[in-house]
Design a protein around this motif. Structure first.
Motif, PDB file in Angstrom:
ATOM      1  N   PRO A  93       1.019  -1.085  -0.050  1.00 22.25           N
ATOM      2  CA  PRO A  93      -0.084  -0.029   0.167  1.00 22.25           C
ATOM      3  C   PRO A  93       0.872   1.407   0.056  1.00 22.25           C
ATOM      4  O   PRO A  93       1.948   1.306   0.753  1.00 22.25           O
ATOM      5  N   ALA A  94       0.348   2.289  -0.796  1.00 23.69           N
ATOM      6  CA  ALA A  94       1.167   3.548  -0.769  1.00 23.69           C
ATOM      7  C   ALA A  94       0.950   4.205   0.477  1.00 23.69           C
ATOM      8  O   ALA A  94       1.819   5.142   0.855  1.00 23.69           O
ATOM      9  N   PHE A  95      -0.163   4.022   0.933  1.00 25.53           N
ATOM     10  CA  PHE A  95      -0.393   4.638   2.427  1.00 25.53           C
ATOM     11  C   PHE A  95       0.469   3.760   3.496  1.00 25.53           C
ATOM     12  O   PHE A  95       0.199   2.576   3.746  1.00 25.53           O
ATOM     13  N   ARG A  96       1.369   4.749   4.033  1.00 25.07           N
ATOM     14  CA  ARG A  96       2.379   4.079   4.992  1.00 25.07           C
ATOM     15  C   ARG A  96       1.896   4.013   6.512  1.00 25.07           C
ATOM     16  O   ARG A  96       2.550   3.326   7.438  1.00 25.07           O
ATOM     17  N   TYR A  97       0.901   4.899   6.824  1.00 22.83           N
ATOM     18  CA  TYR A  97       0.532   5.078   8.297  1.00 22.83           C
ATOM     19  C   TYR A  97      -0.281   4.214   8.790  1.00 22.83           C
ATOM     20  O   TYR A  97      -1.534   4.495   9.207  1.00 22.83           O
ATOM     21  N   TYR A  98      -0.122   2.814   8.578  1.00 25.72           N
ATOM     22  CA  TYR A  98      -0.772   2.019   9.306  1.00 25.72           C
ATOM     23  C   TYR A  98       0.251   0.887  10.019  1.00 25.72           C
ATOM     24  O   TYR A  98       1.288   0.940   9.858  1.00 25.72           O
TER      25      TYR A  98
END
Length: 1087
Positions: A557-562
């Motif tokens: 995922p391009a969203f890293r804040y998980y």
């Protein structure tokens, strides 16, 4: 450079391009100077650097700072290599033909084909303007409208009154923590590749698979459809409250008024949705402005303070420290039949923040869902959290918890000069107060500077939520219908207009909502809807956790804040909230999810979405196989793991059925196939796909392996390769099963020797060996007909067409995962029975070999096959040209599928091979097909006078093995000479193979029977003839016969003599398995 004189007057279009790099230019810019030939004739030669000859002359400074390329003679990289540079077009549509990417065969074999790029049929261009939304109007605005719902105006004041400011803020924070964690997970999923229409259903189904996705998709559609009616009923009730002081009545001023106004409102919303998303967005923008204005109205009113004594009497006293301190602490009370506490108040408030998927549900209408969903949703959560947080403090600081509404009491407190002028107002010990945070749901209207605007906010909140649900539910249903996970919903997959609007879904949601509005009593099912939403949130969180721990390379995922563990906590929080809200609705939700999950799992939809469950299946299997290597083998855990030489399994159904009867999904079964010659990987893939589809259709749990026998088509070399290489770790065959070679007397003698050598090699590999004979034969390749038969040679010629599929990997075979032709290969190659390969490994009876490379493959459209009733054999097997097979032939083909009548399985346990000769028939008796068969054990006596003792010993041994039997028969006269009739039959068998004398060429060694060999093996041959006589005496009426396989001692017995022994034993008998273990115990009587 060559002169350009010849082209000066012809206007040659070619231009000399000088690529100049000015080293003095700090920016490093490239400059292209184009000098035409006509320019070279005239003009200032000193300026343009040209000479009459047409050549370009560079100054010393230019030569120092410039590289010069004459592109008329330079080739592009594409002209110098067949390799293709990475292009997005080759990865965007995994089903398209990538005309610019060469296949592996084209690069490796240097065989190039003219590429005619397959063009999809042009779909009729839909009229209208395509509307796509950005993150602001597509996600942020819609989430604000749903989170700022009617709960903000009607329940926030009650939450502060019950829980106080302190615990009320804790309720708000905990609720937003759940939605924040869910949004982080949703952002990760939405940025892990391109998101299409379907919103939350698309995310879950592509992450966790069709089972969970289908369950949530259907529940989400139903929940949103009912939610439309709930929001409209809420709007009608608020409208009634507003008009009641004016005496406005339509029918009865109660339920019927709600029905009338609700139906009118629903029709208006449906028309708005039909008009298009553009007008829906405009309408929601207006509603958002009203919603924001009403909140501003509330803030201003709280700052201004009460404008008259009546407002003070109703509890609005303005900002006051004493009031804030009093309201800071909780004061839980009995309300509407419930004794409230922190968690009950939390369950009331939590539905207010469940609108986080309002934007994600419109994923198909967003310009860039991967960008819009994270930004819009997270920003909406931040804004709404701050507003709820701030409004809780405002209400707690300016409004009393209880107030009588009696102005006289306020005046009385003022006259008595009490330090707290609201002492009498808030004293509700012995009476019922109707005002204050605890009692008045319209407290925000009281605080606002202009009350009617708060009603406007309520109307905007309810109508915007209703619009969002009516627009979102059909889109989820449309995506679900396109995937065809459930029957009868495919009708709703059709879209209309340029935006592919789900008009049919709109109509369905309209009628569901209409029915609910006419009921008009929806409070009872409100918790169930909230639980449906929470189940979806829990699965979103779990999908991130599952994808993370599966370590799939595709999870990027391009969203890293998980964080995987935070997502797991979010899953548990969602489940906990479900039970806190209502334990019985939580149980109903679980039952519904599990039921829908099992239904989709039962139907086994033919989809391939690359879900994390698929990745985890690989991890689990790999881990299990690796752990199996560490497990010490024990005789109690022995399982027959069978390599059965079937050729193309569809050619020999009885052989496959018998092997499957032994393994029965509990052990390893591998169908081995030796093909003649060397074929391309495309041919191997075609045959493999055909075989696995056949195995799946016949419910045979087996693997399939191909080996090439080389140009000479040697069965032996291919079978050796299979026995050597098939398997993984300890998950490898320990038994070889073959069909009896019924044509051994008429086929080429070299084939007999190869068949014989396979038995030798299996024993050399310490494999058990089984040979199955059925009198009507095992090979039905000339009887069973497949459809649309195409010779393999045609496939070889069409390799170019196959290669144009551009090296499709398993994951590329489907992008949207449905079984439609748009998302899967147009046909699945299937190896055909008639084109059974020369050098086929099973060498079964009636083995007719095809010449050359006439392997055939049938192409049959993939059909969606539910796991309903198992089709009858008459619907599976057809004769040539699709003719119906006779009942007798069908019975022969399905001999090991049918239940056998009551009878016996005769076990001729002649020699101790480790017990496999006894174990296999015992396993057969545990299957339904042989449930009515009893074991009858035959063994040999060492001496005649020890007959009774041998019988007792065998009975005791079987008892210790805990194997039931009906009889034990010990044969005392095995060494007795055979009858003359039996001898004559045997001599007739071997006569074509006998040679006089002992002189045989070395090249013919093992192909013929010498007199010396017959003499040396006279006693052994006699034993087999005697066994024939005993078999005819005892076992002609058995359901099945198992006998210990004679040991083919190396260098002692020739191939034809050994085959004559087997022929003598098995000819004319019931189904017969000749079996030899590897002399290692497979049975034990120890616990």
């Amino acid at each position: 450079m060559p002169s350009g004189n010849s082209n000066r007057n012809s206007g040659d279009p070619h231009e000399l391009q000088d690529l100049l790099i000015d080293s003095r230019n700090s920016s490093g810019r490239f400059q292209v100077a184009k000098v035409g030939d006509n320019e070279a004739d005239g003009g200032d030669k000193e300026n343009n650097g040209s000479v009459p000859g047409g050549d370009t002359v560079l100054s010393a400074q230019q030569q120092y700072n410039t590289y010069v390329y004459d592109t008329r003679y330079a080739k592009s990289l594409g002209q110098l290599t067949r390799e293709a540079l990475p292009r997005a077009e080759n990865y965007r549509d995994l089903q398209s033909v990538h005309a610019h990417r060469p296949t592996l065969d084209e690069l490796h074999e240097a065989v190039f084909h003219e590429k005619n790029e397959a063009k999809a049929e042009d779909e009729p261009q839909k009229k209208g303007k395509v509307i796509k939304f950005g993150w602001l109007e597509g996600v942020f605005m819609r989430c604000l409208l749903n989170i700022w719902g009617v709960m903000l105006f009607l329940r926030l004041s009650w939450v502060v009154g019950q829980a106080g400011v302190g615990e009320g803020v804790a309720v708000i924070c905990l609720s937003n923590i759940v939605t924040l964690v869910t949004t982080l997970s949703m952002s990760a999923v939405s940025t892990n590749g391109q998101i299409k229409g379907g919103g939350i259903y698309y995310m879950i189904s592509r992450s966790l698979g069709p089972e969970f996705g289908g369950a949530i998709g259907l529940m989400f559609t139903l929940a949103n459809s009912i939610a439309v009616s709930m929001y409209i009923v809420g709007f009608c009730e608020s409208l009634q409250d507003l008009l009641r002081p004016f005496g406005a009545i339509i029918v009865d001023g109660a339920t019927n008024d709600i029905r009338v106004v609700g139906v009118i409102t629903l029709i208006a919303i449906l028309i708005l949705a039909m008009v298009g998303m553009d007008w829906v967005t405009r309408t929601q923008m207006v509603l958002l402005f009203v919603l924001i204005a009403s909140q501003i109205d509330f803030v201003i009113g709280s700052i201004i303070g009460p404008v008259d004594d009546e407002e003070i009497a109703k509890g609005f006293v303005g900002y006051n420290y004493e009031t804030f301190v009093t309201n800071l602490h909780a004061d839980y009370r009995h309300f509407e039949g419930v004794e409230h506490d922190f968690f009950s108040v939390f369950s009331v408030f939590f539905p207010a923040v469940t609108g986080i998927v309002a934007g994600a549900n419109l994923s198909g209408d967003l310009k860039d869902p991967s960008k819009a969903i994270p930004i819009g949703t997270l920003l909406a959560i931040a804004v709404t959290f701050l507003s709820y947080f701030g409004y809780a403090f405002m209400l707690g600081g300016c409004t009393l918890r209880d107030a009588s509404g009696n102005v006289t009491e306020y005046y009385l407190a003022l006259n008595d000069s009490l330090p707290d002028p609201w002492t009498y107002l808030k004293n509700c010990t012995d009476r019922t107060c109707n005002y204050g945070l605890e009692n008045d749901s319209q407290a925000m209207e009281l605080v606002s500077s202009w009350g009617p605007l708060i009603y406007g906010g309520c109307f905007a909140a309810t109508l915007s939520s209703a619009i969002a649900s009516l627009v979102g539910a059909p889109r989820v249903l449309q995506a679900l219908a396109k995937d065809k996970l459930y029957p009868l919903i495919g009708f709703f997959g059709e879209g209309y207009g340029a935006n592919n609007d789900p008009v049919r879904g709109y109509v369905l949601v309209f009628f569901i909502s209409l029915g609910c509005i006419l009921i008009a009593q929806l409070n009872a099912i409100a918790p169930l809807l909230s639980n449906f939403f929470l189940a979806a949130y829990a699965l979103i969180n779990f999908s991130v956790f599952h994808a993370s721990i599966s370590k799939s390379p595709g999870w990027r995922p391009a969203f890293r804040y998980y964080n995987a563990w935070v997502s797991l906590i979010g899953t548990l929080l969602c489940i906990a909230v479900m039970f806190l809200m209502s334990w019985w609705t939580a149980l109903i939700t679980f039952v519904v999810v599990v039921t829908l999950y099992l239904y989709v799992s039962y139907r086994k939809p033919e989809v391939n979405w690359g879900s994390s469950t698929q990745a985890q299946s690989f991890n689990t299997a790999l881990k299990s196989v690796q752990e199996l290597n560490q497990v010490e083998e024990h005789v109690k855990n022995y399982r027959p793991q069978i390599l059965v030489l079937t050729g193309i399994p569809s050619s020999r159904p009885p052989l496959v059925d018998f092997a499957n009867l032994v393994t029965k999904k509990l052990s390893l079964l591998i169908c081995g196939h030796v093909i003649k010659g060397c074929h391309s990987q495309g041919v191997h893939n075609a045959i493999t796909r055909k075989t696995y589809r056949w195995l799946h259709r016949h419910r045979v749990r087996a693997f399939y392996a191909i080996a090439e026998g080389g140009e000479d088509g040697k069965l032996e070399s291919g079978a050796r390769a299979l026995m050597t290489l098939v398997g993984l770790g300890k998950l490898k065959p320990n038994m070889l099963l073959m069909g009896f070679k019924g044509d051994w007397q008429t086929c080429d003698k070299e084939e007999v020797l190869q068949y014989f050598n396979i038995i030798h090699y299996a024993l050399d590999r310490y494999l058990a060996v089984g040979i199955l004979r059925v009198q009507d034969g095992l090979d039905y390749s000339n009887i069973i007909e497949d459809e649309e038969v195409i010779p393999i040679s045609s496939i070889e010629k069409r390799d170019a067409e196959e290669k144009l599929r551009r090296n499709q990997s398993a994951g590329q075979l489907s992008q949207d995962g449905t079984s439609s032709e748009g998302s899967s290969p147009p046909s699945s190659p299937k190896a055909e029975r008639g084109g059974h390969i020369c050098g086929d490994p099973s060498a079964g009876e009636n083995n007719h070999r095809a010449e050359g490379s006439h392997i055939t493959v049938s192409f049959r459209k993939k059909k969606r096959e539910g796991r309903a009733r198992k089709p009858s054999s008459a619907n599976i097997y057809f004769g040539p040209g699709g003719t119906t097979l006779s009942k007798e032939v069908l019975n022969n083909i399905t001999i090991f599928q049918r239940r056998q009548g009551k009878g016996t399985i005769d076990v001729w346990w002649l020699y101790d091979d480790g017990g496999l000769t006894l174990l296999i028939p015992y396993i057969l008796t545990t299957r339904s097909q042989f449930a009515g068969s009893k074991l009858r054990i035959f063994s040999l006596a060492n001496k005649k006078n020890e007959l009774e003792r041998d019988q007792r010993n065998m009975a005791a041994l079987l008892s210790k093995f805990r194997i039931d039997y009906s009889d034990v028969i010990v044969l005392p006269d095995i060494t007795k000479k055979a009858k003359e009739e039996t001898k004559k039959e045997f001599e007739a068998l071997i006569e074509p193979f006998r040679v006089k004398g002992s002189d045989i060429d070395e090249s013919e060694e093992g192909l013929f029977i010498k007199d010396s060999e017959l003499l040396a093996l006279k006693e052994k041959t006699n034993r087999h003839m005697r066994l024939r006589e005993l078999l005819l005496e005892h076992s002609t009426g058995a359901n099945f016969i198992v006998m210990t396989l004679p040991m083919p001692r190396k260098g002692t017995v020739s191939a034809p003599l050994y085959m004559a022994w087997l022929e003598t034993l098995t000819r004319g008998m019931p189904p017969f398995l000749i079996l030899r273990g590897n002399q290692t115990s497979v049975l034990t009587f120890y616990s």
